[in-house]
Motif scaffolding. Structure first.
Motif, PDB file in Angstrom:
ATOM      1  N   SER A 152      -1.497   3.121   4.677  1.00 33.12           N
ATOM      2  CA  SER A 152      -0.459   2.087   4.535  1.00 33.12           C
ATOM      3  C   SER A 152       0.394   2.277   3.286  1.00 33.12           C
ATOM      4  O   SER A 152       1.421   1.618   3.128  1.00 33.12           O
ATOM      5  CB  SER A 152      -1.111   0.697   4.477  1.00 33.12           C
ATOM      6  N   CYS A 153      -0.020   3.181   2.402  1.00 35.23           N
ATOM      7  CA  CYS A 153       0.615   3.291   1.085  1.00 35.23           C
ATOM      8  C   CYS A 153       1.783   4.271   1.054  1.00 35.23           C
ATOM      9  O   CYS A 153       1.731   5.343   1.650  1.00 35.23           O
ATOM     10  CB  CYS A 153      -0.422   3.718   0.044  1.00 35.23           C
ATOM     11  N   VAL A 223       7.253  -3.276   5.181  1.00 34.35           N
ATOM     12  CA  VAL A 223       6.641  -3.892   3.994  1.00 34.35           C
ATOM     13  C   VAL A 223       7.068  -5.358   3.924  1.00 34.35           C
ATOM     14  O   VAL A 223       8.257  -5.674   4.023  1.00 34.35           O
ATOM     15  CB  VAL A 223       7.060  -3.148   2.709  1.00 34.35           C
ATOM     16  N   ASP A 226       2.727  -9.552   2.767  1.00 36.04           N
ATOM     17  CA  ASP A 226       1.299  -9.245   2.834  1.00 36.04           C
ATOM     18  C   ASP A 226       0.939  -7.953   2.102  1.00 36.04           C
ATOM     19  O   ASP A 226      -0.238  -7.619   1.985  1.00 36.04           O
ATOM     20  CB  ASP A 226       0.856  -9.138   4.292  1.00 36.04           C
ATOM     21  N   TYR A 227       1.930  -7.235   1.641  1.00 40.76           N
ATOM     22  CA  TYR A 227       1.705  -5.984   0.924  1.00 40.76           C
ATOM     23  C   TYR A 227       1.582  -6.228  -0.576  1.00 40.76           C
ATOM     24  O   TYR A 227       2.166  -7.177  -1.121  1.00 40.76           O
ATOM     25  CB  TYR A 227       2.868  -5.021   1.150  1.00 40.76           C
ATOM     26  N   THR A 228       0.840  -5.357  -1.225  1.00 45.55           N
ATOM     27  CA  THR A 228       0.865  -5.295  -2.689  1.00 45.55           C
ATOM     28  C   THR A 228       2.017  -4.370  -3.061  1.00 45.55           C
ATOM     29  O   THR A 228       2.076  -3.227  -2.586  1.00 45.55           O
ATOM     30  CB  THR A 228      -0.457  -4.733  -3.243  1.00 45.55           C
ATOM     31  N   LYS A 280      -0.889  -2.046   1.957  1.00 42.62           N
ATOM     32  CA  LYS A 280      -1.501  -3.249   2.506  1.00 42.62           C
ATOM     33  C   LYS A 280      -2.955  -3.306   2.025  1.00 42.62           C
ATOM     34  O   LYS A 280      -3.781  -2.486   2.438  1.00 42.62           O
ATOM     35  CB  LYS A 280      -1.439  -3.221   4.030  1.00 42.62           C
TER      36      LYS A 280
END
Length: 285
Positions: A152-153, A223, A226-228, A280
């Motif tokens: 996810s990154c 994105v 809910d994502y960092t 995420k």
């Protein structure tokens, strides 16, 4: 099964920081003017910034092989039979390979997870892996979650000065000279798609256009709140703050965390670099 969770200073944290969390860490090496220092232990981030301002060439390398060997020997003596490692990604460091070799030498089972990047997501992954194990989750479940987070990154770098990439061998002198002459701002990234290697995502003429490019990419990749979302910088706090505010306006509910870009990357990208890391995170069920 007794598992030791191991990472390195690519997370941006010290050996002591991770020790307090029941995790083992090894310092990467930074070489300045021919002298090697342990990142976070013998050389601070402020020292690195000072060296960059003084235009001192900085090289990076994996933790000392002897330190890896000593740690794994100690873990073996303490009854551990398995190493679960989330080091800096294989695309920019041979740390993972060195850890696996040391584990094999000491007849320890080795589980190495490639985060395809470094910094915050690397730290998040090793911390979550340890937490899930302590909660009684299976290794299969933990590995699956680590792979999900890594996939996810996206880590994107906006480099302001090409000279440091040239000095570190990440960019040819000709490309650096042309980039400076044409005032090109390369947009670089590393993720699962690049196998953790730094690759060129795009080329624009201004930092503002580079930021526009990043914001559109984040939105395209789905994105959301809910994502960092991390905005990192190399001695450019004000610029990072403004960039983060632009991201917040473009992505509803986005919360931005600001950090200094870790030395393992900033020493190559140089002063003024801005970076975005979006992933995420783990959410306990």
């Amino acid at each position: 099964m007794k598992i030791a969770f191991v990472t390195d200073s690519g997370t941006g944290h010290t050996v002591e920081y991770w020790k307090e969390r029941g995790i083992y860490s090894l310092p990467l090496q930074l070489e300045v003017e021919g002298k090697s220092y342990e990142e976070g232990e013998e050389i601070t981030y402020k020292d690195v910034i000072k060296d960059l301002h003084e235009n001192k060439p900085i090289k990076t390398s994996l933790p000392k092989l002897g330190q890896i060997e000593d740690l794994f020997e100690t873990l073996k003596e303490e009854g551990y039979d398995t190493i679960f490692a989330v080091p800096i990604c294989k695309g920019i460091s041979s740390t993972m390979n060195a850890m696996e070799m040391a584990a094999n030498t000491h007849e320890l089972d080795f589980i190495g997870i490639d985060c395809y990047t470094t910094a915050v997501v690397q730290g998040h992954m090793i911390e979550i892996a340890k937490r899930m194990w302590d909660q009684g989750r299976s290794l299969e479940t933990i590995i699956k979650e680590m792979e999900r987070i890594a996939a996810s990154c996206d880590t994107i770098l906006l480099v302001d000065d090409l000279n440091h990439l040239k000095q570190g061998g990440r960019l040819t002198p000709m490309a650096a000279a042309l980039g400076g002459l044409l005032k090109i701002k390369p947009i670089l990234h590393l993720d699962l798609e690049t196998d953790g290697r730094i690759d060129v995502l795009g080329k624009v003429r201004t930092m503002s256009k580079a930021q526009d490019y990043v914001i559109e990419r984040l939105k395209k990749n789905g994105v959301n709140k809910d994502y960092t979302i991390i905005v990192a910088h190399v001695d450019a706090r004000e610029a990072a703050q403004k960039f983060g505010e632009r991201i917040q306006k473009a992505i509803e509910g986005a919360k931005i965390e600001y950090i200094d870009l870790v030395s393992a990357v900033s020493s190559h990208t140089g002063l003024g670099t801005l970076a975005v890391q979006a992933f995420k995170p783990y959410v306990a069920i």
